[in-house]
Write an enzyme that holds these catalytic residues in place. Structure first.
Site, PDB file in Angstrom:
ATOM      1  CG  HIS A  65      -2.362   9.618 -24.527  1.00 13.68           C
ATOM      2  ND1 HIS A  65      -2.887   9.765 -23.266  1.00 13.68           N
ATOM      3  CD2 HIS A  65      -1.032   9.856 -24.402  1.00 13.68           C
ATOM      4  CE1 HIS A  65      -1.920  10.083 -22.420  1.00 13.68           C
ATOM      5  NE2 HIS A  65      -0.794  10.151 -23.086  1.00 13.68           N
ATOM      6  CE  LYS A  90       3.740  16.870 -14.210  1.00  9.83           C
ATOM      7  NZ  LYS A  90       4.141  15.617 -14.878  1.00  9.83           N
ATOM      8  NE  ARG A 122      -4.082  -2.019   2.035  1.00  9.80           N
ATOM      9  CZ  ARG A 122      -4.038  -3.167   2.713  1.00  9.80           C
ATOM     10  NH1 ARG A 122      -3.037  -3.376   3.568  1.00  9.80           N
ATOM     11  NH2 ARG A 122      -4.968  -4.081   2.561  1.00  9.80           N
ATOM     12  CE  LYS A 168      -1.787  12.876 -14.457  1.00 13.10           C
ATOM     13  NZ  LYS A 168      -2.180  13.173 -15.847  1.00 13.10           N
ATOM     14  CG  ASN A 221      -4.158  15.691 -19.766  1.00 18.72           C
ATOM     15  OD1 ASN A 221      -3.163  15.030 -19.528  1.00 18.72           O
ATOM     16  ND2 ASN A 221      -5.230  15.662 -18.991  1.00 18.72           N
ATOM     17  CD  GLU A 265       5.072  16.196 -22.417  1.00 21.43           C
ATOM     18  OE1 GLU A 265       4.599  17.135 -21.728  1.00 21.43           O
ATOM     19  OE2 GLU A 265       4.367  15.272 -22.862  1.00 21.43           O
ATOM     20  NE  ARG A 296      -1.056  16.195 -12.400  1.00 24.89           N
ATOM     21  CZ  ARG A 296      -0.347  15.528 -11.518  1.00 24.89           C
ATOM     22  NH1 ARG A 296      -0.640  15.599 -10.230  1.00 24.89           N
ATOM     23  NH2 ARG A 296       0.688  14.796 -11.881  1.00 24.89           N
ATOM     24  CG  HIS A 305      -0.738  14.606 -23.429  1.00 29.05           C
ATOM     25  ND1 HIS A 305      -0.145  15.845 -23.544  1.00 29.05           N
ATOM     26  CD2 HIS A 305       0.170  13.814 -22.812  1.00 29.05           C
ATOM     27  CE1 HIS A 305       1.065  15.803 -23.014  1.00 29.05           C
ATOM     28  NE2 HIS A 305       1.285  14.590 -22.566  1.00 29.05           N
ATOM     29  CD  GLU A 310      -5.558  14.785 -15.064  1.00 33.95           C
ATOM     30  OE1 GLU A 310      -6.075  13.679 -15.259  1.00 33.95           O
ATOM     31  OE2 GLU A 310      -4.557  15.179 -15.686  1.00 33.95           O
ATOM     32  CG  HIS A 318       4.627  10.746 -24.664  1.00 31.44           C
ATOM     33  ND1 HIS A 318       3.282  10.463 -24.667  1.00 31.44           N
ATOM     34  CD2 HIS A 318       4.781  11.834 -23.848  1.00 31.44           C
ATOM     35  CE1 HIS A 318       2.646  11.321 -23.884  1.00 31.44           C
ATOM     36  NE2 HIS A 318       3.530  12.156 -23.381  1.00 31.44           N
TER      37      HIS A 318
END
Length: 368
Positions: free
Chosen positions: A259, A233, A127, A149, A252, A191, A248, A255, A243, A272
């Site tokens: 994606h 960031k 955990r 993330k 994206n 980025e 946030r 993206h 998010e 990417h």
């Protein structure tokens, strides 16, 4: 030159440092000691990949040896394909076999794939154990190593399984960037360009002025670009760490289509960053219709991406297939595809776009 230090201070989380500089990997243990002193680790596990481990694993382990606890390592296959259920299962089993406990520390040594995978392993094993990010690509230094993330991919889409865990420390040793090829360098530049456009006039026009030097990897410009991106960031994440508040989601930008391209073309076919750059070009044009994006901004962004080695992709797919991939993405809500659209530099809107409008613009953009 002394390393640059950026402090990431997120409400409800322990603040952590991002250290940016040359030849700082060997000092990792010394810098970590005060961070870990409240709960010294019983064991450290370095997770790397088959490309990075031969280059930097021993240096990293030697630096960590000063902490005085056992340092183990796991090497996963290189490439986006490693971010999968099978590999994370093998990593969990290895962590258990090594006897990692709640006071252990996972060190992610690699690019974004390793950072996401190792971060997810650390966030979920028992955990949650502490994670240290040691990014080795420009992309991971400016983006994925900061903000917490973590995640893995499913066949249905990218990063569909994951969670949030802020790292305890980030070590961005810029000397390791010398081994990056042009594809990976441009990937990170995408980025940086995304951050600059969403952030402010100051960052964007600084990047426009310095794009040739960044493409040439001029050290001072590289360090400044990384620091500016991390500050941007960190500021966004501080306002919206999971998010859930809509802030946030500006990260994206590019993206949504990016994606979809990665999913349809096959992970690894395009970097990417190259996919995100294509998504930025598309989003800016969609923004002309839906958010009043000035033509001058569309043209300035195109020119910037070209200067950074991110030319238009020689790729297309049926508009219906692209739309379906977008709908499966985790950013969609109630079946609606949402885009971050630039109203201007430093000004953006999150817009739910109907299917017919998306299909129309996809066909126009890809020349169907």
């Amino acid at each position: 030159m002394a390393a640059t230090r950026v402090v990431v201070d997120i409400p409800g989380e322990r603040q952590y440092d991002v250290r940016i500089g040359e030849d700082i990997l060997k000092d990792l243990g010394a810098k970590l000691a005060p961070v870990l002193e409240v709960q010294p680790p019983s064991r450290i596990l370095v997770i790397s990949d088959s490309n990075v481990a031969p280059l930097y694993l021993e240096t990293c382990k030697q630096g960590l040896a000063t902490l005085g606890c056992p340092v183990s390592d796991i090497t996963v296959p290189a490439g986006e394909e490693a971010k999968c259920v099978e590999v994370i299962g093998e990593v969990w089993s290895a962590m258990a076999a090594l006897g990692l406990a709640r006071d252990s520390v996972v060190v992610a040594l690699g690019g974004g794939v390793v950072g996401d995978l190792a971060g997810f392993a650390g966030a979920t094993y028992m955990r949650g154990v502490r994670v240290v990010q040691v990014p080795t690509t420009l992309l991971s230094m400016v983006d994925s190593s900061v903000g917490g993330k973590t995640g893995i991919n499913l066949d249905a889409g990218k990063n569909l399984v994951g969670t949030f865990l802020q790292p305890s420390y980030v070590c961005a040793s810029t000397d390791v960037l010398a081994t990056l090829d042009e594809r990976e360098w441009a990937c990170g530049c995408a980025e940086i360009a995304k951050s600059a456009l969403i952030d402010s006039d100051d960052f964007f026009f600084w990047l426009v002025e310095n794009a040739p030097l960044l493409a040439e990897r001029q050290p001072d410009v590289v360090r400044e670009a990384i620091a500016r991106s991390v500050v941007f960031k960190a500021g966004v994440v501080a306002q919206d760490k999971t998010e859930s508040r809509g802030v946030r989601e500006c990260l994206n930008y590019g993206h949504t289509l990016g994606h979809a391209i990665e999913t349809l073309a096959g992970y690894g076919t395009y970097s990417h960053g190259a996919a995100v750059a294509e998504g930025m070009r598309f989003a800016a044009r969609l923004g002309q219709t839906l958010a009043g994006t000035p033509l001058e901004l569309v043209e300035a962004q195109d020119a910037l991406l070209d200067q950074l080695g991110l030319s238009v992709l020689d790729w297309k797919a049926p508009a219906e297939d692209i739309l379906n991939a977008m709908k499966r993405d985790k950013k969609a809500r109630q079946g609606a595809v949402r885009f971050v659209l630039p109203a201007d530099v430093g000004a953006w809107e999150l817009v739910s776009v109907d299917d017919d409008t998306i299909l129309e613009h996809l066909r126009l953009y890809f020349g169907e």
